[in-house]
Design an enzyme around this catalytic site. Sequence first.
Site: not given
Ligand code: HSC
Length: 725
Positions: A60, A100, A103, A123
């Site tokens: 997400a 997500g 998921e 998450e």
């Molecule tokens: C989620 O998925 C919740 C779900 O369960 C759904 C919930 C549904 C709700 C329903 C309600 C009822 N979003 O780290 P980097 C950006 S929660 C937005 O430098 P790397 C990051 O800020 C999500 N942006 O690169 C950066 O931009 P900046 C769970 C995101 O190669 C750029 O991308 N997912 C983003 O070292 C590059 O990132 C996570 O926790 C995101 N999801 O690593 C994954 N992810 O430079 C979080 C990244 O402008 N991400 N960005 O700041 C990571 O762990 C790392 O970024 C990667 C890449 C391993 C993907």
Amino acid sequence: MAQYARGSAVAVIRLRNPPVNALSRAVLQALEDGLKKADADPSVKAVMICGENGKFSAGADIRGFSAPKRLGGALGPVVSLIESSEKPVVAAIEGVALGGGLEVALGCHYRIAHVKARMGLPEVTLGLLPGAEGTQRLPRLIGVPAALDMITTGKHIPATEALKLGLVDEIVEENTIEAAIRLANKVIGQPLGPRRLSLKPVPKVPNMEAFLDEALAKVKRQARGCLAPELCFQAVRAATQSPFADGVRRERELFQVLLSSGQAQALQYAFFAERAVRRWATPGGASWSSAAPQPVRRAAVIGLGTMGRGIVTSLVKANIPLVALEQDLENLNKGRKAVMFLLEREAMKMEGGAQVLDFHNPARLQFTVDFDLLRDVDLVIEAVFENMALKKEIFHKLSKICKPGALLCTNTSALNIDEIASATNRPQQVIGTHFFSPAHVMRLLEIIYGRHTSPTAIATAMQLATALKKVGVVVGNCFGFVGNRMMFPYVQQAVFLLEEGSRPDAVDQALEDFGFKIGPFRMSDLAGLDVGWRSRKDQGLTGPSLPAGTPARQRRGQRYSPLPDLLCEHGRFGQKTGKGWYLYEKAGGRTATPDPWLLNFLSQYRDTHGIQTRFIDQEEILERCLFSLINEGFAILAEGIASGPEHLDVIYINGYGWPKHRGGPMFYASTVGLPRVLAKLQKYSEAHPDVPGLQPSAFLKKLAAVGNPPLKEWMSYLSQQSSKL
Ligand code: HSC
Ligand code: NAD
């Protein structure tokens, strides 16, 4: 967005939202449209979902959580829609499938992954839980123990492990997309019921309740006050107790609890802060956008004591060939043995082990006492004793021996970078690289530029941090830099609290309950009380250079506690001597127990100095320790030593065990409210007028006066008002 294309019988839906294909509202809408199109097209017999640019999806869009309308609750229903498709849907996982993203893949009927892909439900690290039915589908697919492990820790697992767990059906080394299309064609017409995870029972574990009780105890122990791991656990437990639809309802309820918790906001702030500090800038105008790093093909480490050993280990793990140098053969042999021990241990944790690290190869790791071997290195890290004269002598030698382009780094904890640089003929290439103990484990690298340090040197140190898998934070030069400078008033308050009536275990407990990994007295025993003692002697605060007639509890007109010095005089250096603020089972022991000798000593000390003992509650312990640390942070910001509060927070989370779910000290101050922090500091400062650390900083006063603006606006008030500070 998601791009829909149809070739032969397989429709392709490509998630597209650079850089990581985060599932924004627009992406989800396009994904839903694509699925409906495929469903309506009779010539389409199967669907393949993949991501643009070799990444499936990082989940997400985290930025959407602060504006829930942008995210919506659409992800869960889209995952259900995928699963209920009458045409087989195959996920082609390249790069990452996280949160997500995974998921979505769990909604698909088949998953195929590239061998280098990583998967996870991180998450929990953002203070949330997998909210798109992931807590219900994953246990059905890989079983409760493995699912609990992934969901409550948030760890990313490699494709090879995912295959073993049954999370993916197949892994490929070549073209994942082509393999997924082949698989999609193969499974056309096969029954989909058995592939729909929501219809599967959760695999049984013998004695499930006992297993869950034990797992919960472990989760709570490791969470140290963080809410998300326990709620993740509860969501998975719901999967073991209720039908799928009820489990999903429970997951949604728990997700909402977390979403509105302050902890989720703190953890998401920390996520973006860690990324923001990569975009460094100095007041002189140098910045990440214009500075280019120089390559580091070969490095050197000088001094193989506590820090040097860890730094060498870190460089070897990053595959950087290096020379390790000591002052004499005896210390060299001691250092070599210690390094080899650390490397053997690291190798055991890795696939390929010692062969991959190759540390027995002298071309990659050479031990020496000969400075001449440093002639051709690109970067040197000095980690000798914390003594200015010695550091200057070494840097003078280095500037004569090392090739002109070599970067000269010092691991000093507090000393003046400019003074060290003055001993060289290349002050522009001198920089502080402050590692934290144990250096091969701790993620922080505080990078300190001096007056003459070049942008190239800063960029190179930042690149080194990335190569070592550390978080580099660029800061200015002052005594103690950012981290230790903020730590001084914190530790000082902790000792003053003892003088006034508290106990080491009471102070430690209050701060550990707050979420610190370790309280100040346990930390001091671990690091060694002699380290600070030596530094205070060098500063003339104690020892032979102290002028006769200096009052016992005052230095330079300010309150001073000689307690740590007195402990050292009694040979109590902490764990290494088996006693310090606590008693240990033996020299080098790790189990701290309150020491009756110390309590008696404290009480005699108070009597000697006529200090009236009083009961000090947890609130006062926390406020005095934490607010004095935060106060110093505001002074640091006002002086331009760090370019924003995020820097301070990233330093504290990654170097000092600050609880991440509280977002770092400056974020925490913003949640407490600056007027409250100010009022408390004013109160304590009035009670202790001889303690400068409690006198509110001008910048804090300014921010409270202008109405407690949000953290991201703080720095703008500084430039407007600096003349009045
Ligand atoms: C989620 O998925 C919740 C779900 O369960 C759904 C919930 C549904 C709700 C329903 C309600 C009822 N979003 O780290 P980097 C950006 S929660 C937005 O430098 P790397 C990051 O800020 C999500 N942006 O690169 C950066 O931009 P900046 C769970 C995101 O190669 C750029 O991308 N997912 C983003 O070292 C590059 O990132 C996570 O926790 C995101 N999801 O690593 C994954 N992810 O430079 C979080 C990244 O402008 N991400 N960005 O700041 C990571 O762990 C790392 O970024 C990667 C890449 C391993 C993907
Ligand atoms: P240490 O006493 O454990 O090790 C210092 C090593 O330097 C010794 O092995 C010594 O033999 C070697 N040495 C001394 N003179 C030398 C010379 N002329 N040539 C080559 N080697 C020489 O010290 P440490 O704890 O590793 O600290 C090293 C530096 O790192 C200090 O500046 C310290 O302030 C800083 N630091 C320490 C910590 C920590 O927790 N220990 C944390 C961050 C920074």
